[in-house]
Design an enzyme around this catalytic site. Structure first.
Site, short mmCIF file in Angstrom:
data_model
loop_
_atom_site.label_atom_id
_atom_site.label_comp_id
_atom_site.label_asym_id
_atom_site.label_seq_id
_atom_site.Cartn_x
_atom_site.Cartn_y
_atom_site.Cartn_z
N GLU A 1 -5.83 -4.86 10.61
CA GLU A 1 -4.90 -3.32 10.94
C GLU A 1 -5.08 -2.81 11.88
OE1 GLU A 1 -2.62 -2.78 7.29
OE2 GLU A 1 -4.13 -1.58 7.11
N GLY B 1 1.75 2.82 10.54
CA GLY B 1 2.55 4.15 10.48
C GLY B 1 3.89 4.34 10.94
N HIS C 1 -9.76 1.34 4.33
CA HIS C 1 -8.30 1.44 5.50
C HIS C 1 -8.56 2.64 6.24
CE1 HIS C 1 -4.32 2.42 6.09
NE2 HIS C 1 -3.98 1.19 5.40
N GLU D 1 -6.77 4.90 7.29
CA GLU D 1 -6.89 6.36 7.24
C GLU D 1 -8.46 6.85 6.47
OE1 GLU D 1 -2.92 5.65 5.46
OE2 GLU D 1 -2.19 4.99 7.29
N ASN E 1 1.14 -1.23 -0.30
CA ASN E 1 -0.27 0.38 -0.19
C ASN E 1 0.83 1.30 -0.04
OD1 ASN E 1 -1.61 1.97 0.57
ND2 ASN E 1 -2.50 0.77 2.71
N TRP E 2 1.10 1.90 -1.42
CA TRP E 2 2.41 2.62 -1.74
C TRP E 2 1.39 3.94 -0.59
CZ3 TRP E 2 4.28 2.75 -7.33
CH2 TRP E 2 4.70 1.92 -7.43
N LYS E 3 0.29 4.19 0.05
CA LYS E 3 -0.66 5.05 0.36
C LYS E 3 -0.31 6.79 -1.05
CE LYS E 3 -0.10 3.70 4.80
NZ LYS E 3 0.13 3.17 5.64
N SER F 1 2.94 -1.92 10.16
CA SER F 1 4.44 -2.40 10.94
C SER F 1 5.18 -3.40 10.15
CB SER F 1 4.76 -2.15 12.02
OG SER F 1 4.45 -0.22 12.60
N GLY G 1 2.44 -1.22 4.43
CA GLY G 1 2.89 0.23 4.41
C GLY G 1 5.28 0.68 3.80
P1 PGA Z 1 2.88 0.23 7.87
O1 PGA Z 1 1.39 0.61 7.06
O2 PGA Z 1 3.05 -0.91 7.65
O3 PGA Z 1 3.56 2.04 7.30
O4 PGA Z 1 2.51 0.12 9.10
C1 PGA Z 1 -0.10 -0.31 6.82
C2 PGA Z 1 -1.46 0.39 6.31
O5 PGA Z 1 -1.54 1.09 6.78
O6 PGA Z 1 -1.49 -0.04 5.45
#
Ligand code: PGA
Length: 256
Positions: free
Chosen positions: A170, A176, A100, A102, A14-16, A217, A238
């Site tokens: 998640e 994050g 997600h 976010e 997930n490149w966000k 993470s 992420g």
């Molecule tokens: P992260 O994000 O691996 O940077 O913790 C995961 C995600 O939000 O999908």
């Protein structure tokens, strides 16, 4: 008797909201493609920002393309700024992330997640529904939150779609760079079993076809622990998916 097809781990990057240019996106994608080609035991999906999907769809690679969001398509009305399933289909996108944390923080609730899921499944996408508690409490109320997220996301979804539904667990506190760090594999295993129980209650034995992922993470070093000790069918990654070398290592490391 037909043998049950063995499905390997699915790893979704997930490149966000990264990277910041199409050139960087292409470089990152090509770097990961080399790793993915060497890691045939895993199915790799890159969930890129929508603006890069067209360029990435022209690349030859063993990877699938994912979108980080999709609108609950209704082409007949007006929706400034939204992207429909049909548009994504035309860019060879096969997977979509829905709900997600976010996006939930920006107001997407279980009802919206449900609308998007119904629409995405109808459009033929493999749909990755994210769930996760903000925090854990000693009374275990977070389990009720997770069950509610699943039940409401799957409301009116027919169980014939089970194979196209993935639930990504998640926990928000594990996501994050400012997080508390990942959940432990034992935590994840407990939740995976709980999710499967909820799915069984909703869909009976069809529920077992829903794949369950862990995200939060995950990195090249800890990924295998989740696969081996966490009982997951895959990972949602992420930050580590923004570094081609580290992400490729992660893909190689989860071979069991
Ligand atoms: P992260 O994000 O691996 O940077 O913790 C995961 C995600 O939000 O999908």
């Amino acid at each position: 008797m037909a043998l049950k097809k063995k499905i390997g781990q699915i790893v979704v990057g997930n490149w966000k909201m990264n990277p910041q240019s199409v050139e960087e996106a292409l470089t990152l994608f090509r770097g990961i493609a080399v790793g993915a080609a060497a890691a045939r035991h895993a199915e790799v999906v890159i969930a890129s920002p929508a603006v890069y999907l067209e360029a990435l769809s022209r690349e030859k690679s063993p990877m699938k393309l994912g979108a980080q969001n999709v609108f609950a398509s209704d082409k007949s009305t007006s929706h400034t700024g939204e992207i429909s399933g049909a548009m994504l289909k035309n860019l060879k996108v096969s997977h979509v992330i829905i709900g997600h944390s976010e996006r939930r923080k920006m107001g997407e609730n279980n009802a919206v997640v449900n609308e998007k899921l119904l629409s995405a499944l109808k459009d033929g996408f493999i749909s990755i529904v994210c769930i996760g508690e903000d925090r854990r409490d000693l009374d275990g109320f977070y389990l009720t939150t997770l069950a509610k997220q699943i039940e409401e996301a799957l409301s009116k979804v027919q169980k014939k779609f089970a194979q196209n539904v993935l639930i990504a667990y998640e926990p928000v506190w594990a996501i994050g760079k400012d997080s508390k760090g990942p959940a432990t594999p034992a935590d994840v295993l407990e939740i995976v079993l709980y999710i499967k129980k909820v799915l069984h209650r909703l869909w009976g034995k069809e529920g077992a076809k829903v794949r369950v992922l862990y995200g939060g993470s995950v990195d090249a070093k800890n990924a295998k622990e989740f696969v081996v000790g966490g009982g997951v069918d895959g990972l949602l990654v992420g930050r580590e998916s923004l570094n081609a070398k580290a992400f490729s290592e992660l893909l190689l490391n989860i071979r069991v």
